[in-house]
Design a protein around this motif. Structure first.
Motif, short mmCIF file in Angstrom:
data_model
loop_
_atom_site.label_atom_id
_atom_site.label_comp_id
_atom_site.label_asym_id
_atom_site.label_seq_id
_atom_site.Cartn_x
_atom_site.Cartn_y
_atom_site.Cartn_z
N ILE A 92 27.64 4.02 5.96
CA ILE A 92 29.30 4.54 5.78
C ILE A 92 29.73 2.94 6.36
N VAL A 93 28.93 2.79 7.54
CA VAL A 93 28.89 1.23 8.27
C VAL A 93 29.68 0.15 6.86
N THR A 94 28.67 0.24 5.77
CA THR A 94 28.07 -1.15 4.60
C THR A 94 29.64 -0.75 3.94
N ARG A 95 29.92 0.48 3.90
CA ARG A 95 30.82 0.78 2.87
C ARG A 95 32.09 0.55 2.30
N VAL A 96 32.69 0.05 4.36
CA VAL A 96 34.52 0.02 4.10
C VAL A 96 33.98 -1.23 3.65
N PRO A 97 33.56 -2.03 3.85
CA PRO A 97 33.65 -4.04 3.33
C PRO A 97 33.12 -3.65 2.17
N GLY A 98 32.29 -3.05 2.04
CA GLY A 98 32.00 -3.28 0.73
C GLY A 98 32.45 -3.03 -0.91
N PHE A 99 33.60 -1.72 -0.36
CA PHE A 99 34.68 -1.30 -0.88
C PHE A 99 35.34 -2.43 -1.42
N LEU A 100 35.68 -3.09 -0.32
CA LEU A 100 36.59 -4.31 -0.28
C LEU A 100 36.05 -5.50 -0.95
N ILE A 101 34.77 -5.59 -0.96
CA ILE A 101 34.26 -6.51 -1.90
C ILE A 101 34.60 -6.40 -3.11
N TRP A 102 34.06 -5.01 -3.23
CA TRP A 102 33.83 -4.82 -4.95
C TRP A 102 35.36 -4.88 -5.46
N ARG A 103 36.53 -4.52 -4.57
CA ARG A 103 38.08 -4.45 -4.80
C ARG A 103 38.29 -6.11 -5.32
N GLN A 104 37.97 -7.05 -4.49
CA GLN A 104 37.92 -8.40 -4.13
C GLN A 104 37.35 -8.69 -5.76
N LEU A 105 36.00 -8.19 -5.91
CA LEU A 105 35.64 -9.12 -7.62
C LEU A 105 36.32 -8.22 -9.02
N GLY A 106 37.66 -7.25 -8.89
CA GLY A 106 38.13 -6.17 -9.25
C GLY A 106 37.21 -5.46 -9.93
N LEU A 107 36.09 -4.86 -9.48
CA LEU A 107 34.73 -4.22 -10.30
C LEU A 107 34.62 -2.65 -10.21
N LEU A 108 36.08 -2.25 -9.09
CA LEU A 108 35.91 -0.99 -8.66
C LEU A 108 36.29 -0.18 -9.89
N ASP A 109 36.11 0.93 -9.90
CA ASP A 109 35.40 1.91 -10.84
C ASP A 109 35.40 1.16 -12.04
N THR A 110 34.06 0.68 -11.91
CA THR A 110 32.84 -0.11 -12.98
C THR A 110 31.44 0.42 -12.44
N TYR A 111 30.37 0.43 -13.74
CA TYR A 111 29.18 0.68 -12.30
C TYR A 111 28.50 -0.13 -11.70
N ASP A 112 29.37 -1.62 -11.68
CA ASP A 112 28.50 -2.47 -11.10
C ASP A 112 28.30 -1.59 -10.40
N PRO A 113 29.13 -1.96 -9.35
CA PRO A 113 28.29 -1.47 -7.60
C PRO A 113 26.78 -0.23 -7.80
N LEU A 114 26.95 0.47 -8.19
CA LEU A 114 25.90 1.36 -8.66
C LEU A 114 24.99 0.99 -9.03
N THR A 115 24.76 0.01 -10.07
CA THR A 115 23.57 -0.69 -10.49
C THR A 115 23.26 -2.13 -10.05
N TRP A 116 23.78 -2.95 -10.22
CA TRP A 116 22.72 -4.11 -10.43
C TRP A 116 21.99 -4.57 -9.16
N PRO A 117 23.15 -4.77 -7.83
CA PRO A 117 22.74 -4.55 -6.44
C PRO A 117 21.12 -3.94 -6.13
N SER A 118 21.21 -2.74 -6.90
CA SER A 118 19.02 -2.35 -6.50
C SER A 118 18.08 -3.09 -6.94
N LEU A 119 19.11 -4.26 -7.61
CA LEU A 119 17.86 -5.59 -8.50
C LEU A 119 17.62 -6.38 -6.63
N PHE A 120 18.71 -6.53 -5.73
CA PHE A 120 18.27 -6.98 -4.30
C PHE A 120 17.08 -5.80 -3.74
#
Lengths: 372, 304
Positions: free
Chosen positions: B144-172
């Protein structure tokens, strides 16, 4: 086939591949650059290989944690830019008060300062005291979460050890029992959380099977889901289902790894069952116990799914993790939520450090003795 | 077992009392085992049983594990109901979403964790152990600590409501535990195997693909099943990032049903049908690959 479906999958898939390719290129560059600087190829390859994690750590951990710390000093509702408020969020969170009660019947709100709500009320004879806070929901959730962790972690560990000891007896079909006992850990947490809410509802199977006792003793039906005082009990009972599952499997493997000679020596020395358990099993198992203790402590403080699917009655609080989620995404108090998350982080670090500190006194590593 | 050899040696010398003690002990052990099995199975069976009942059968005072009549139609009707309030929420779409997220995240996790673990185990370089320790420390950070800023990053990237945050970060290599498990496994492989290949002129990539990958297949399978389970069951991530019902995975469909159709009067038969459907693939994989499951957990537990 509706093609619009592909529109939600395809862009993500393309970006997935692009990120994978970019990572491979970065790894290659890191490798080449190191070679150019005269670093031997083994070290260069090792560093290049861990790049995916390093980059992920920098972006998804280090940067976000820093951002979270910054946000915790701001007020931010997503619509206007974050406004720096210094320590205000923390000051509000720690705006707690304690007041004596003049009589047992006195209402807490009369004793507490304005805008403070009761967290804990203790009556002693015809008096007592009451603790209150401005962010009382947060502290009620803190109370629930800490009580939950402090009770379930040792209880769960003892239960898991009991299950592991049971499975370690010479029983037929140990494989079958083990498969069966691990089942609770496989089921989706959302499915089981919902299942528990159904089972503990006022007309559910739990009350139905308790009803003979309830009727016999002339008690009233426990209202698991709406009685605030039963909320911690409910969650503790639910968590006990987890004594089967991963922890007992790990402990069972630990038990199987204890050399039999140690028990034979204990036999020769005339040690009984208890002595063998106390002086052979527990010390030899302590590394596995330690691992379980740390992981279940961190897990218990972060319970989420049960909180999401089992709403608690007013005044009971909920799990901190869920409380923070709501503060951030339902009320859009990003700054306050970050401050709460930081308090949770610090609690987890402090408790884990405490466990690590204590470990030198009770965790026994084979071979560690020779060194000392 | 020391206690057992003791009782056996007494048995051979024909002492009835100790034999009785042995039998009593066995009876207690099996009694406890059965009791534990009942505790595990009763909620599980209740979930399946409820999913096959009609609404009228739910709130009857007697506890019936076998519904009468049995209503398998709940499994179809629940989707018709979801589809009726949110067109597009079909079983195939939701299953497809869940699989899409799960498979991409799983491959990312396995692939990146194996590379990172390889780098952390088979190569000597300055700063390696410190960095590895740092990785283990990150286990403590609550999501939850990283989730709030994480949410803001994905929002900035315009990738909310896509599968991106749930898939490709696994490559890291987002799962430090998997890296840890793989590293333990890599360290058990004898060094001579690589040295022979190096003398033959193989490069790092070749050694990884032709020598290491076949050797680490057992642990990769173990991590694959654990990772499949973890991503299939994931709830917090999708809850944060997805808004459109037809993009939901099963975990969110369950919550969606609970919050909409079941809000006033809980329709447990449908919710349990959904819950059973969600559990079924994970259970199937568990029963097929139980060896990998239990091994994966143990590598971490015993050596941790």
């Amino acid at each position: 086939m509706d093609l619009s479906v592909l529109n939600t999958y395809l862009p993500t898939l393309i970006r997935y591949v692009l990120v994978a390719v970019a990572l491979a290129v970065i790894m290659l560059i890191v490798y080449r650059v190191q070679l150019r600087f005269g670093i031997n190829s083994e070290a260069a390859a090792g560093r290049a290989l861990v790049m995916p994690w390093v980059i992920g750590f920098l972006i998804f951990n280090l940067f976000t944690i820093g951002a979270s710390l910054y946000l915790s000093f701001t007020e931010y509702n997503l619509f206007r830019a974050p406004e720096w408020v210094g320590l205000q969020n923390y000051a509000e969170l720690f705006d707690v008060s304690a007041a004596p009660l003049e009589s047992a019947a006195q209402r807490s709100s009369d004793a507490l300062p304005p805008r403070h709500d009761e967290i804990v009320r203790v009556t002693i004879g015809d008096g007592g005291f009451v603790l209150g806070a401005r962010e009382s929901d947060f502290w009620r959730s803190m109370r629930l979460t800490v009580v939950y962790a402090v009770v379930t972690v040792p209880l769960g560990l003892a239960g898991a050890l009991g299950v592991a000891l049971l499975l370690n007896q010479k029983v037929r079909g140990v494989g079958l029992w083990r498969v069966l006992y691990y089942l609770p850990a496989v089921l989706p947490a959302v499915a089981t959380a919902l299942l528990w809410r159904w089972m503990f509802s006022s007309t559910g199977i739990v009350n139905a099977s308790l009803s003979p006792f309830i009727n016999f003793f002339g008690l009233s039906q426990p209202q698991w889901l709406s009685d605030p005082s039963l909320s911690p009990v409910l969650f503790i009972i639910i968590s006990m289902w987890g004594i089967f599952g991963a922890n007992s499997v790990i402990l069972l493997a630990g038990l199987k790894g204890i050399p039999q000679e140690l028990y034979e020596v204990a036999d020769i020395d005339g040690g009984g069952e208890w002595a063998k358990f106390r002086y052979v099993t527990v010390p030899m198992l302590s590394p596995s116990l330690f691992y379980n203790l740390v992981t279940s402590l961190i897990g218990a403080l972060q319970a989420f799914e049960v909180a999401a699917f089992i709403p608690t009655p007013a005044g009971a609080g909920t799990f901190l993790n869920w409380q923070i989620y709501q503060e951030a995404f339902n009320f859009r108090h990003m700054g306050m939520a970050s401050a709460m998350a930081w308090i949770l982080l610090l609690i987890i670090i402090a408790l884990t450090a405490l466990v690590f500190r204590s470990s030198s006194a009770w965790v026994f590593y084979q071979g560690a003795r020779e060194r000392s | 077992m020391a206690t057992l050899s003791q009782t056996q040696s007494r048995n051979t010398s024909d002492q009835p009392p100790s034999q009785r003690a042995f039998h009593v002990r066995q009876a207690i052990i099996y009694g406890l085992l059965l009791f534990g099995a009942a505790l595990v199975l009763i909620p599980f069976l209740w979930m399946i049983s409820t999913s096959l009942k009609t609404q009228d059968q739910l709130f009857v005072r007697t506890i019936d594990f076998i519904p009468n009549p049995i209503v398998p139609g709940n499994y179809i009707e629940v989707w018709e109901r979801l589809n009726s309030i949110s067109p597009g929420m079909t079983i195939w779409r939701i299953l497809g979403n869940t699989l899409f997220i799960t498979v991409l995240a799983m491959f990312g996790e396995i692939f990146s964790a194996s590379l990172v673990a390889y780098g952390f185990s088979r190569f000597k370089w300055k700063g390696r152990d410190a960095l590895f320790a740092l990785m283990l420390v990150t286990v403590m950070i609550p999501g939850i600590v990283t989730r709030v800023p994480g949410f803001l990053i994905w929002r900035q990237l315009g990738l909310l409501d896509t599968y991106d945050p749930l898939t490709w970060p696994s490559l890291f290599a987002w799962g430090p535990i998997y890296v840890f498990l793989m590293r333990q496994f890599f360290m058990s492989i004898p060094r001579e195997i690589e040295e022979a290949a190096i003398i033959d002129g193989a490069n790092t990539l070749q050694i990884y693909v032709y020598i290491m990958l076949p050797l680490i297949r057992p642990i990769m399978l173990a991590i694959a099943v654990l990772s499949f389970q973890g991503n299939w069951n994931n709830f917090q991530g999708p809850l944060l990032y997805l808004n459109t019902p037809e993009r939901f995975p099963l975990a969110l469909a369950l919550r969606f049903f609970d919050q909409s159709l079941s809000r006033e009067a809980p329709q447990w038969q449908y919710m349990m049908a959904l819950a059973t459907m969600m559990a079924a693939p994970v259970l199937a994989i568990y029963f097929l690959a139980q060896k990998q499951f239990l091994e994966g957990i143990n590598v971490g537990g015993v050596k941790g």
